[in-house]
Design an enzyme around this catalytic site. Structure first.
Site, short mmCIF file in Angstrom:
data_model
loop_
_atom_site.label_atom_id
_atom_site.label_comp_id
_atom_site.label_asym_id
_atom_site.label_seq_id
_atom_site.Cartn_x
_atom_site.Cartn_y
_atom_site.Cartn_z
N SER A 132 -0.69 -5.91 8.62
CA SER A 132 -0.75 -4.93 7.54
C SER A 132 -2.16 -4.36 7.38
CB SER A 132 -0.32 -5.59 6.22
OG SER A 132 -0.52 -4.74 5.12
N ASP A 144 5.47 -5.50 9.09
CA ASP A 144 4.53 -4.84 8.18
C ASP A 144 4.75 -5.48 6.81
OD1 ASP A 144 2.75 -2.94 7.06
OD2 ASP A 144 4.45 -1.69 6.48
N LYS A 201 -8.89 1.69 0.72
CA LYS A 201 -10.25 2.23 0.64
C LYS A 201 -10.32 3.59 1.34
CE LYS A 201 -12.19 -1.46 2.46
NZ LYS A 201 -11.03 -2.38 2.51
N ASN A 249 -5.01 -5.69 1.95
CA ASN A 249 -5.94 -6.81 1.83
C ASN A 249 -5.27 -8.12 2.23
OD1 ASN A 249 -6.88 -9.14 -0.15
ND2 ASN A 249 -8.63 -7.78 0.13
N ARG A 293 -7.85 5.57 1.74
CA ARG A 293 -7.02 6.50 0.96
C ARG A 293 -7.83 7.12 -0.18
NH1 ARG A 293 -2.60 3.06 -0.04
NH2 ARG A 293 -2.25 3.43 2.19
N ASP A 315 8.16 0.55 8.24
CA ASP A 315 8.91 1.43 7.33
C ASP A 315 8.39 2.86 7.32
OD1 ASP A 315 6.52 0.56 5.86
OD2 ASP A 315 7.43 1.59 4.15
N LYS A 319 -5.81 -11.19 1.41
CA LYS A 319 -5.52 -12.06 0.28
C LYS A 319 -4.24 -11.64 -0.43
CE LYS A 319 -7.77 -13.95 -3.86
NZ LYS A 319 -8.99 -13.84 -4.73
N GLY A 329 -4.52 2.40 4.54
CA GLY A 329 -5.60 1.61 3.97
C GLY A 329 -6.05 2.15 2.63
N ASP A 360 3.77 -3.86 3.11
CA ASP A 360 4.16 -2.91 2.06
C ASP A 360 5.28 -1.99 2.53
OD1 ASP A 360 2.16 -3.77 0.15
OD2 ASP A 360 0.70 -2.87 1.50
#
Length: 287
Positions: A171, A57, A102, A174, A104, A231, A176, A100, A59
């Site tokens: 993940s 993952d 958006k 995003n 969220r 996590d 990018k 996510g 984040d």
């Protein structure tokens, strides 16, 4: 007459000894064959259990980005767009129950009411624009070096590369932003070793297994020889739903979550290989 009897006994004894010797030789050879066969079986079993890929993952796993990265980036995007709202540390921890960015924002404002500056007919477009702006702010923060890798990440990545174990990041963030984080914090050479599956590449985000299933299919992996590093309970749920072993490295927001079903739970991967998580550790989790 006596000499004839003695000669007969001597010949019989020699014949018996030769038979015993031949039988013993056969037994020794047979035992050696089974030893070699079992040794080959052991080697085959070890090879079959060899770790093929680590699916990270992003984040909270590669870097503890949620509290000190995404959260302030959301707040800055809100301020830039005249939205009178600030997500503090405690609130954002609750908002993370939705995967996510958006999704969220949408779930939160559906619950508490939408900001007046966002017309009802353009909510989806504005959420998308806010998320893109937040991502740009977040990437600037990464470039500034304000978000470091978590302990042990670089050590484990280097060990995997050295031993031919494949790497991927899976993940809800995003694509990018994820790619930029890996490149900036790990360098171009390590980034080239990663496959990245992120953002809107799949319709259903974690805890749905879609992103992990996509990674396995795209990379041609055997699920039984992969390990996911997550996590959160949401991420763990996605790994388990995909049928892949999962080790959890607890992060600042997830320390008290329920990780039932995880193959292992640790505070961090650890910079010290003698006490931290290694390829051998991950391989031991495989069936």
């Amino acid at each position: 007459m006596m000499m004839l009897i003695i000669n007969f006994l001597l010949l019989s004894t020699a014949s018996a000894f030769t038979h015993v010797k031949q039988s013993s030789t056969f037994l020794i050879s047979n035992t050696k064959f089974h030893q070699l066969h079992n040794s080959h079986k052991s080697a085959t079993t070890l090879h079959a259990a060899r770790l093929e890929a680590i699916l990270f993952d992003c984040d909270g796993v590669l870097a503890d980005t949620e509290r000190d990265g995404h959260r302030p980036a959301f707040n800055r995007a809100f301020k830039n767009n005249g939205i009178d709202e600030e997500w503090d540390v405690e609130l954002y921890g609750k908002l993370l129950e939705v995967g996510g960015g958006k999704e969220r924002m949408t779930a939160h404002w559906n619950e508490v009411g939408w900001p007046n500056v966002i017309p009802e007919e353009s909510r989806a477009e504005k959420v998308k624009a806010l998320h893109l702006e937040k991502t740009d702010i977040f990437m600037d923060m990464i470039g500034e070096g304000s978000i470091p890798l978590r302990p042990g990440v670089l050590r484990l990545v280097d060990e995997a590369i050295e031993n031919g174990v494949r790497l991927a990041v899976c993940s809800t963030s995003n694509e990018k932003a994820v790619s930029n984080l890996v490149k900036t914090l790990m360098g171009d050479e390590r980034r080239a070793k990663f496959e990245i599956f992120a953002g809107d590449m799949v319709k259903k985000k974690k805890p749905a297994p879609d992103v992990y299933n996509m990674a396995v299919d795209a990379m041609g992996l055997d699920k039984s020889r992969c390990v996911v590093v997550e996590d959160t309970n949401i991420g763990l749920g996605a790994a388990l739903a995909a049928g892949i072993k999962c080790i959890v490295t607890k992060s600042s927001y997830s320390a008290k979550e329920d990780f039932t079903g995880a193959s292992m739970v640790v505070d961090e991967l650890g910079d010290d290989p003698d006490n931290g998580v290694t390829l051998q550790t991950l391989t031991s989790l495989l069936d």
